[in-house]
Design an enzyme around this catalytic site. Structure first.
Site, PDB file in Angstrom:
ATOM      1  N   ILE A  61     -21.726 -11.756 -53.714  1.00 26.99           N
ATOM      2  CA  ILE A  61     -21.341 -13.443 -53.146  1.00 26.99           C
ATOM      3  C   ILE A  61     -21.644 -14.793 -53.584  1.00 26.99           C
ATOM      4  O   ILE A  61     -22.364 -15.321 -53.602  1.00 26.99           O
ATOM      5  CB  ILE A  61     -21.336 -13.585 -52.127  1.00 26.99           C
ATOM      6  CG1 ILE A  61     -22.148 -13.503 -51.094  1.00 26.99           C
ATOM      7  CG2 ILE A  61     -20.259 -12.632 -52.010  1.00 26.99           C
ATOM      8  CD1 ILE A  61     -22.314 -14.283 -49.192  1.00 26.99           C
ATOM      9  N   TYR A  62     -23.499 -14.410 -54.437  1.00 25.05           N
ATOM     10  CA  TYR A  62     -24.665 -14.588 -55.159  1.00 25.05           C
ATOM     11  C   TYR A  62     -23.597 -15.981 -55.904  1.00 25.05           C
ATOM     12  O   TYR A  62     -23.421 -14.692 -57.112  1.00 25.05           O
ATOM     13  CB  TYR A  62     -25.664 -14.728 -55.211  1.00 25.05           C
ATOM     14  CG  TYR A  62     -26.487 -13.734 -54.048  1.00 25.05           C
ATOM     15  CD1 TYR A  62     -26.487 -13.672 -52.770  1.00 25.05           C
ATOM     16  CD2 TYR A  62     -27.421 -13.274 -54.795  1.00 25.05           C
ATOM     17  CE1 TYR A  62     -26.763 -14.092 -51.795  1.00 25.05           C
ATOM     18  CE2 TYR A  62     -28.240 -12.822 -53.372  1.00 25.05           C
ATOM     19  CZ  TYR A  62     -28.167 -13.163 -52.468  1.00 25.05           C
ATOM     20  OH  TYR A  62     -28.580 -12.812 -51.044  1.00 25.05           O
ATOM     21  N   SER A  63     -23.884 -16.725 -56.039  1.00 25.05           N
ATOM     22  CA  SER A  63     -22.865 -17.316 -56.942  1.00 25.05           C
ATOM     23  C   SER A  63     -21.379 -16.914 -58.109  1.00 25.05           C
ATOM     24  O   SER A  63     -21.458 -16.797 -58.913  1.00 25.05           O
ATOM     25  CB  SER A  63     -23.756 -18.452 -58.021  1.00 25.05           C
ATOM     26  OG  SER A  63     -24.598 -18.343 -57.609  1.00 25.05           O
ATOM     27  N   LYS A  64     -20.746 -16.225 -56.981  1.00 32.04           N
ATOM     28  CA  LYS A  64     -19.468 -15.253 -57.279  1.00 32.04           C
ATOM     29  C   LYS A  64     -20.021 -14.268 -58.565  1.00 32.04           C
ATOM     30  O   LYS A  64     -18.949 -14.322 -59.347  1.00 32.04           O
ATOM     31  CB  LYS A  64     -18.893 -16.464 -57.950  1.00 32.04           C
ATOM     32  CG  LYS A  64     -18.264 -17.804 -56.667  1.00 32.04           C
ATOM     33  CD  LYS A  64     -17.203 -18.683 -57.508  1.00 32.04           C
ATOM     34  CE  LYS A  64     -17.480 -19.925 -56.421  1.00 32.04           C
ATOM     35  NZ  LYS A  64     -15.872 -21.106 -56.551  1.00 32.04           N
ATOM     36  N   GLY A  65     -20.806 -13.687 -58.601  1.00 30.64           N
ATOM     37  CA  GLY A  65     -21.325 -12.589 -59.331  1.00 30.64           C
ATOM     38  C   GLY A  65     -22.293 -12.645 -59.973  1.00 30.64           C
ATOM     39  O   GLY A  65     -22.318 -12.447 -61.244  1.00 30.64           O
TER      40      GLY A  65
END
Length: 342
Positions: A61-65
């Site tokens: 989930i960090y920056s949507k991958g």
């Protein structure tokens, strides 16, 4: 760089590891953390590796991958067996009914996608990002054990579990002979010591090492926040304060006052002292440090190679002490049978 065993496993990890939450900057929340691109990530990895930090932590989930993808690009050309890659999944990653949780369906898809973004065929440490009460623990653990046996995962951990979540999972894994959790990525700092009440004694008893996230108290122990001064313009707390662990301002100021005193005595910075305090706590295997730039990273790396004195540790303990919740305050009154883990 000092190395420690990760819980009761045979894996040795550096006491400082590098978190990639600042990579990518997708969305307002992660943009406030940082916007490091591939070139910047390569430079930060160079500095970390030169200092002996070879464990790099991410999450889907960090920056949507994007954080995993940038980390994957940054490690290209480096010997894979000299690196330790950690990532996490469980939280929602898409709009579909099954794009969330720790089900067999979601975990297999998440791990395969993470391997692709990271550009590797195995993950050294995979952690559930949170507890999924809607999926049977047996389903989650059997899936993870299958992935370990398939060679996609090497060690397992969790993050943000309560004591009973973790203990029940460990008991089920033992009952079935499945791979067990050896790490718990947990929030722990001088202004967030709840970890000590139950999770630390559990970790000591069960051989679960702490992988500490947000060791500077959600950016409050950087040395820039002090009594009577406005929040710095560049502080991420302008955007993320309401999304992080709650803490009273006066409590922060009291702890920072103690940090300032010891900084004057030692010639170290406030963040270095806060990190060094954590490295002396039981069960702590590694502390995840983040950095938006080279200066921040180099300063955080200065937290190792020296130790606070026992007297300085005691002063920080006293300044950061808070009233415990029940039943921990009751147990603390009977130290003969319930000794403090610290």
């Amino acid at each position: 760089m000092e190395h420690r065993f990760l819980g009761a496993s045979g894996l040795r990890v550096p006491v400082l590891s590098f978190g990639t939450g600042t990579f990518g900057g997708e969305g307002d929340f992660f943009k406030a953390w940082g916007q490091t691109d591939v070139a910047g990530a390569r430079r930060l990895l160079d500095i970390a590796l030169e200092a002996g930090v070879n464990l790099f932590d991410s999450a889907d989930i960090y920056s949507k991958g994007a954080a995993e993808s940038i980390l994957g690009e940054a490690i290209k050309g480096r010997p894979r067996d000299s690196l330790l890659i950690s990532t996490k999944a469980t939280f929602r990653f898409g709009d579909g009914e099954n794009e969330v949780g720790s089900s067999r369906h979601h975990l297999i898809r998440s791990i395969d996608a993470a391997l692709k973004r990271l550009g590797t065929d195995y993950i050294d440490l995979f952690q559930l990002h949170g507890f999924d009460a809607r999926t049977p623990i047996e389903e989650t653990l059997s899936t993870l054990d299958d992935l370990v046996r398939a060679g996609k995962l090497r060690y397992l951990g969790v993050s943000n579990f309560s004591g009973w979540h973790l203990m029940k999972s460990l008991a089920i894994a033992e009952r079935h002979g499945w791979s067990r959790y050896v790490a718990h990525q947990a929030y722990y700092s001088l202004i967030g010591r709840d970890y000590e009440w139950e999770l630390m004694p559990l970790g000591l008893d069960q051989g679960v090492g702490a992988v500490v996230w947000s060791p500077l108290g959600w950016g409050r122990l950087t040395g820039k926040i002090r009594r009577g001064q406005p929040l710095p313009d560049n502080s991420r707390l302008h955007v993320t304060a309401d999304m992080g662990p709650p803490v009273q301002d006066e409590y922060v100021y009291r702890v920072v006052d103690a940090l300032d005193e010891i900084a004057a005595e030692t010639g170290k910075t406030v963040p270095q002292i806060a990190l060094n305090w954590l490295l002396q706590r039981p069960t702590v295997a590694t502390v995840v440090i983040g950095a938006r730039n080279e200066e921040q990273l180099k300063q955080n790396l200065g937290a190792v190679g020296w130790n606070l004195t026992p007297e300085q540790v005691a002063r920080l303990d006293a300044a950061s002490a808070t009233a415990k919740a029940y039943p921990y305050w009751h147990q603390a009154g009977f130290g003969e049978r319930n000794p403090s883990p610290v």
